[in-house]
Design a protein around this motif. Sequence first.
Motif, PDB file in Angstrom:
ATOM      1  N   GLU A   1       0.807  -1.190   0.000  1.00 25.00           N
ATOM      2  CA  GLU A   1       0.000   0.000   0.000  1.00 25.00           C
ATOM      3  C   GLU A   1       0.856   1.262   0.000  1.00 25.00           C
ATOM      4  OE1 GLU A   1      -3.159   0.988   2.892  1.00 25.00           O
ATOM      5  OE2 GLU A   1      -3.686  -1.096   2.451  1.00 25.00           O
ATOM      6  N   ALA A   2       1.855   1.321   0.825  1.00 27.19           N
ATOM      7  CA  ALA A   2       2.733   2.478   0.893  1.00 27.19           C
ATOM      8  C   ALA A   2       3.470   2.642  -0.425  1.00 27.19           C
ATOM      9  CB  ALA A   2       3.720   2.333   2.041  1.00 27.19           C
ATOM     10  N   ALA A   3       3.842   1.526  -1.006  1.00 31.07           N
ATOM     11  CA  ALA A   3       4.550   1.594  -2.295  1.00 31.07           C
ATOM     12  C   ALA A   3       3.617   2.138  -3.372  1.00 31.07           C
ATOM     13  CB  ALA A   3       5.073   0.227  -2.679  1.00 31.07           C
ATOM     14  N   THR A   4       2.359   1.753  -3.327  1.00 33.48           N
ATOM     15  CA  THR A   4       1.376   2.223  -4.303  1.00 33.48           C
ATOM     16  C   THR A   4       1.136   3.718  -4.131  1.00 33.48           C
ATOM     17  OG1 THR A   4       0.304   0.063  -4.184  1.00 33.48           O
ATOM     18  CG2 THR A   4      -0.932   1.820  -5.209  1.00 33.48           C
ATOM     19  N   GLU A   5       1.050   4.153  -2.857  1.00 29.41           N
ATOM     20  CA  GLU A   5       0.860   5.584  -2.607  1.00 29.41           C
ATOM     21  C   GLU A   5       2.060   6.382  -3.088  1.00 29.41           C
ATOM     22  OE1 GLU A   5      -0.568   7.256   1.107  1.00 29.41           O
ATOM     23  OE2 GLU A   5      -1.573   5.355   1.484  1.00 29.41           O
ATOM     24  N   ARG A   6       3.243   5.853  -2.822  1.00 33.94           N
ATOM     25  CA  ARG A   6       4.451   6.536  -3.291  1.00 33.94           C
ATOM     26  C   ARG A   6       4.465   6.605  -4.821  1.00 33.94           C
ATOM     27  NH1 ARG A   6       8.299   3.379   0.707  1.00 33.94           N
ATOM     28  NH2 ARG A   6       7.898   4.621   2.558  1.00 33.94           N
ATOM     29  N   GLU A   7       4.075   5.535  -5.417  1.00 38.22           N
ATOM     30  CA  GLU A   7       4.023   5.504  -6.885  1.00 38.22           C
ATOM     31  C   GLU A   7       3.015   6.526  -7.396  1.00 38.22           C
ATOM     32  OE1 GLU A   7       5.708   4.445 -10.192  1.00 38.22           O
ATOM     33  OE2 GLU A   7       6.343   3.556  -8.307  1.00 38.22           O
ATOM     34  N   GLN A   8       1.857   6.636  -6.754  1.00 39.33           N
ATOM     35  CA  GLN A   8       0.836   7.614  -7.150  1.00 39.33           C
ATOM     36  C   GLN A   8       1.344   9.046  -6.953  1.00 39.33           C
ATOM     37  OE1 GLN A   8      -2.554   6.491  -4.779  1.00 39.33           O
ATOM     38  NE2 GLN A   8      -3.244   4.952  -6.267  1.00 39.33           N
ATOM     39  N   LEU A   9       2.039   9.278  -5.822  1.00 40.17           N
ATOM     40  CA  LEU A   9       2.602  10.606  -5.570  1.00 40.17           C
ATOM     41  C   LEU A   9       3.670  10.946  -6.611  1.00 40.17           C
ATOM     42  CD1 LEU A   9       2.911  10.691  -1.666  1.00 40.17           C
ATOM     43  CD2 LEU A   9       1.357  12.011  -3.098  1.00 40.17           C
ATOM     44  N   LYS A  10       4.463   9.942  -6.932  1.00 36.08           N
ATOM     45  CA  LYS A  10       5.511  10.144  -7.935  1.00 36.08           C
ATOM     46  C   LYS A  10       4.885  10.516  -9.286  1.00 36.08           C
ATOM     47  CE  LYS A  10       9.593   7.868  -9.794  1.00 36.08           C
ATOM     48  NZ  LYS A  10      10.370   6.628  -9.818  1.00 36.08           N
ATOM     49  N   GLU A  11       3.810   9.812  -9.655  1.00 38.24           N
ATOM     50  CA  GLU A  11       3.114  10.110 -10.911  1.00 38.24           C
ATOM     51  C   GLU A  11       2.481  11.500 -10.867  1.00 38.24           C
ATOM     52  OE1 GLU A  11       0.355   7.069 -12.146  1.00 38.24           O
ATOM     53  OE2 GLU A  11       1.830   5.487 -11.781  1.00 38.24           O
ATOM     54  N   ALA A  12       1.903  11.838  -9.704  1.00 36.48           N
ATOM     55  CA  ALA A  12       1.286  13.159  -9.553  1.00 36.48           C
ATOM     56  C   ALA A  12       2.340  14.254  -9.689  1.00 36.48           C
ATOM     57  CB  ALA A  12       0.558  13.266  -8.217  1.00 36.48           C
ATOM     58  N   ARG A  13       3.494  14.063  -9.048  1.00 38.99           N
ATOM     59  CA  ARG A  13       4.580  15.052  -9.170  1.00 38.99           C
ATOM     60  C   ARG A  13       5.048  15.162 -10.626  1.00 38.99           C
ATOM     61  NH1 ARG A  13       7.482  13.087  -3.889  1.00 38.99           N
ATOM     62  NH2 ARG A  13       6.511  14.502  -2.412  1.00 38.99           N
ATOM     63  N   ALA A  14       5.143  14.043 -11.284  1.00 37.41           N
ATOM     64  CA  ALA A  14       5.566  14.046 -12.687  1.00 37.41           C
ATOM     65  C   ALA A  14       4.551  14.830 -13.535  1.00 37.41           C
ATOM     66  CB  ALA A  14       5.720  12.622 -13.196  1.00 37.41           C
ATOM     67  N   GLN A  15       3.275  14.618 -13.255  1.00 39.03           N
ATOM     68  CA  GLN A  15       2.234  15.355 -13.990  1.00 39.03           C
ATOM     69  C   GLN A  15       2.326  16.856 -13.703  1.00 39.03           C
ATOM     70  OE1 GLN A  15      -1.431  13.497 -12.823  1.00 39.03           O
ATOM     71  NE2 GLN A  15      -1.283  11.872 -14.374  1.00 39.03           N
ATOM     72  N   VAL A  16       2.526  17.202 -12.426  1.00 42.80           N
ATOM     73  CA  VAL A  16       2.652  18.620 -12.062  1.00 42.80           C
ATOM     74  C   VAL A  16       3.891  19.219 -12.734  1.00 42.80           C
ATOM     75  CG1 VAL A  16       3.121  20.212 -10.147  1.00 42.80           C
ATOM     76  CG2 VAL A  16       1.368  18.441  -9.892  1.00 42.80           C
ATOM     77  N   SER A  17       4.982  18.491 -12.722  1.00 34.75           N
ATOM     78  CA  SER A  17       6.203  18.977 -13.375  1.00 34.75           C
ATOM     79  C   SER A  17       5.966  19.192 -14.870  1.00 34.75           C
ATOM     80  CB  SER A  17       7.353  17.989 -13.182  1.00 34.75           C
ATOM     81  OG  SER A  17       7.752  17.962 -11.842  1.00 34.75           O
ATOM     82  N   GLU A  18       5.303  18.260 -15.487  1.00 32.98           N
ATOM     83  CA  GLU A  18       5.003  18.380 -16.923  1.00 32.98           C
ATOM     84  C   GLU A  18       4.096  19.583 -17.171  1.00 32.98           C
ATOM     85  OE1 GLU A  18       5.139  17.953 -20.846  1.00 32.98           O
ATOM     86  OE2 GLU A  18       6.373  16.839 -19.418  1.00 32.98           O
ATOM     87  N   GLN A  19       3.103  19.789 -16.330  1.00 32.83           N
ATOM     88  CA  GLN A  19       2.209  20.942 -16.487  1.00 32.83           C
ATOM     89  C   GLN A  19       2.969  22.254 -16.299  1.00 32.83           C
ATOM     90  OE1 GLN A  19      -1.000  20.154 -13.756  1.00 32.83           O
ATOM     91  NE2 GLN A  19      -2.083  18.828 -15.206  1.00 32.83           N
ATOM     92  N   VAL A  20       3.897  22.294 -15.328  1.00 33.87           N
ATOM     93  CA  VAL A  20       4.713  23.501 -15.104  1.00 33.87           C
ATOM     94  C   VAL A  20       5.571  23.766 -16.330  1.00 33.87           C
ATOM     95  CG1 VAL A  20       6.615  24.454 -13.737  1.00 33.87           C
ATOM     96  CG2 VAL A  20       4.670  23.383 -12.579  1.00 33.87           C
TER      97      VAL A  20
END
Length: 107
Positions: A1-20
């Motif tokens: 579960e923690a790994a999945t959350e980290r993976e989701q956060l990582k994807e979210a950060r990647a999306q935010v970085s791409e949007q920036v």
Amino acid sequence: EAATEREQLKEARAQVSEQVRSLEVARRQWKDAESQNLNEIEQMARMLAQREAELETRAKTMAPANTLQNEQINSLKATLEAWQKSQLEVKTAPVPSVVSFRSALSV
């Protein structure tokens, strides 16, 4: 579960970085377009000012010729009006009758 959350956060950060990054690219494009538009507007303003100056110079150059032409037109109009008046006087002059003509001859 923690790994999945980290993976989701990582994807979210990647999306935010791409949007920036996309926003930064869009901002640069916007500024480039704005700069280009301003340059074009300034160039058009310079061209218009130059054209106005040329037209003003032309108008000043043509003014004496226009004045002379107007004087010539007025002179020709006065000549025409005088001629027309003389033609009216000729037409309205009394025509001697035959009787007055004969009496003038018999004298």
